[in-house]
Motif scaffolding. Structure first.
Motif, short mmCIF file in Angstrom:
data_model
loop_
_atom_site.label_atom_id
_atom_site.label_comp_id
_atom_site.label_asym_id
_atom_site.label_seq_id
_atom_site.Cartn_x
_atom_site.Cartn_y
_atom_site.Cartn_z
N GLY A 14 0.88 -1.24 -0.11
CA GLY A 14 0.03 0.05 -0.07
C GLY A 14 0.80 1.10 -0.11
O GLY A 14 1.72 1.51 -0.87
N ASP A 15 0.64 1.98 1.09
CA ASP A 15 1.22 3.58 1.01
C ASP A 15 1.82 3.70 2.14
O ASP A 15 1.77 3.00 3.16
CB ASP A 15 0.08 4.64 1.09
CG ASP A 15 -0.57 4.62 -0.32
OD1 ASP A 15 0.00 4.48 -1.29
OD2 ASP A 15 -2.09 4.46 -0.41
N THR A 19 4.68 0.36 3.41
CA THR A 19 5.71 -0.44 2.70
C THR A 19 6.83 -0.46 3.28
O THR A 19 7.81 -1.22 2.84
CB THR A 19 5.97 0.64 1.46
OG1 THR A 19 6.57 1.85 1.81
CG2 THR A 19 4.78 0.93 0.27
N ASP A 46 1.02 -4.27 -6.47
CA ASP A 46 1.29 -2.89 -6.27
C ASP A 46 -0.03 -2.07 -5.89
O ASP A 46 0.06 -0.81 -5.78
CB ASP A 46 2.25 -2.41 -7.50
CG ASP A 46 1.65 -2.46 -8.67
OD1 ASP A 46 0.39 -2.83 -8.79
OD2 ASP A 46 2.04 -1.82 -9.74
N SER A 49 -2.83 1.39 -3.89
CA SER A 49 -1.83 2.55 -3.44
C SER A 49 -2.02 3.76 -4.03
O SER A 49 -2.51 3.78 -5.32
CB SER A 49 -0.45 1.85 -3.52
OG SER A 49 -0.06 1.93 -4.98
N VAL A 79 -3.05 2.35 3.67
CA VAL A 79 -3.42 2.93 2.46
C VAL A 79 -3.77 4.69 2.84
O VAL A 79 -4.22 4.76 4.12
CB VAL A 79 -4.91 2.52 1.74
CG1 VAL A 79 -5.87 2.36 2.90
CG2 VAL A 79 -5.22 3.28 0.63
N SER A 90 -9.18 7.18 -1.74
CA SER A 90 -8.41 6.06 -1.49
C SER A 90 -8.81 5.11 -0.75
O SER A 90 -8.51 3.76 -1.01
CB SER A 90 -7.05 6.50 -0.98
OG SER A 90 -7.03 7.04 0.29
N SER A 287 -0.78 4.86 7.50
CA SER A 287 0.21 5.21 6.43
C SER A 287 1.24 6.10 7.18
O SER A 287 2.38 6.23 6.55
CB SER A 287 -0.40 5.64 5.04
OG SER A 287 -1.04 6.96 5.39
#
Length: 364
Positions: A14-15, A19, A46, A49, A79, A90, A287
């Motif tokens: 994700g974001d 990560t 991937d 995201s 996310v 998102s 995130s």
């Protein structure tokens, strides 16, 4: 129930710090799988995201459901990068799609005071706070039914409906009753607000009352959500399993871990108990764009989410070993290991590596 087949896990970093913590979550799950001879297969994606959104104008590919339906579980990082993609775009375009399309109608979060974690509540020690929040995850207050009338005028009217179905309410209550029945205290608390929300909440209460006779060994109580939040702070030792609607469960599942000082390391499971669809396991922390790229994110939430995933599949011994390893590292509280959010000078790598090495010490 544990199985001898190879379990396929879809990895979605994700974001943001999702990560960054994902590699350490994977390393720890793989370490436990090695010790306990659990066959796991991982494949990384991937999408879900904001980077994917920038390239494709959407959070998910058109065939995402067909693709992910082939997996036994989703291991999800986080996310959201609001400066890049609005949060409602998102979130509704990814995580909420997973929850609804895969009918992950249970959101499960532990509230556990861990060794080495300073509790914000006075005179509490590990073992004093240890309960679960069961949240209805697909309907309730977070429905998409409603709209805006006369926008931009003095008559502007905004409506969003709460939706409670007997199927939706009963299945989350059954899960909560079953969980309470499996625990030593056998105690279930229901969150309500039937003195102010005069239609849906009395209905929720009536379904709790209807199901209670089938669980005669489970003690049941209920509290209105306002006083319940106060009780979480004043007497958290009272609770064992707490069940709530989507909104109330959302509130309580942040407050509960916060009372243990662990919201930064808390995990979450979005579960389809039937096994018809994959369940999703993630850290609660989100995130965290403010610290992404600095290498200081706490990886414990991601690791603990992996522990929940193994427990979900019935690998109780492996899951217990993972949790004990996390507790051991937290209890030592080495300054060079733990991250700044826990008072240390370590980083994501030092913390993640320490837990992995603790797991690899083997069965104890």
């Amino acid at each position: 129930m544990a199985t001898s087949k190879t379990l396929r896990i879809a990895v979605i970093p994700g974001d943001g710090i999702g990560t960054e913590v994902m590699p350490y979550g994977l390393a720890c799950v793989k370490a436990a799988a090695k010790i306990y001879d659990i066959s796991l297969e991982f494949e990384e994606f991937d999408f879900a995201s904001c980077a994917y959104y920038q390239k494709h104008g959407k959070m998910l590919p058109d065939d995402w459901k067909e693709t992910l339906s082939k997996f036994d579980a989703l291991y999800f990082g986080a996310v959201g990068l609001p400066e890049v993609v609005p949060d409602h775009v998102s979130l509704w375009g990814s995580l909420l799609q997973f929850r609804r399309e895969f009918d992950q109608y249970i959101n499960l979060r532990p509230c556990r005071l861990m060794p080495g974690v300073r509790c914000p509540l006075a005179n509490r020690k590990p073992g004093d706070i240890d309960f679960w929040i069961v949240r209805e995850n697909t309907e309730g207050e977070y429905s998409s039914i409603g709209g805006t009338m006369f926008p931009g005028t003095e008559r502007e009217t905004v409506i969003q409906e709460t939706v409670m179905t007997r199927i939706g309410v009963d299945r989350v209550l059954k899960y909560a009753f079953d969980l309470a029945q499996s625990r030593p205290k056998k105690h279930l608390t229901s969150a309500t607000k039937s003195n102010g929300i005069s239609i849906t909440m009395p209905y929720w209460d009536s379904r709790v009352e209807a199901m209670s006779p089938s669980y005669s060994d489970v003690k049941v109580d209920k509290f209105h959500i306002d006083i319940l939040t106060a009780h979480f702070v004043q007497r958290p030792q009272h609770f064992d399993v707490v069940v709530g609607s989507n909104l109330f469960g959302d509130i309580l599942s942040d407050l509960g871990p916060a009372c243990t000082g662990t919201i930064g390391i808390a995990p979450s499971g979005n579960i389809n108990p039937t096994g018809k669809f994959p369940s999703l396991f993630e850290p609660v922390h989100g995130s965290a764009p403010d610290i992404m790229g600095k290498g200081i994110a706490n990886p414990v939430g991601m690791i603990w989410a992996g522990q929940m995933m193994l427990e979900h599949f019935g690998y109780k011994e492996a899951a217990a070993h993972m949790l004990k390893s996390v507790e051991n590292v937290l209890a030592r509280g080495e300054d060079s290991v733990v991250t700044a959010d826990m008072g240390g000078h370590g980083n994501t790598k030092s913390f993640g590596d320490a837990v992995e090495q603790e797991i690899l010490k083997g069965k104890q």
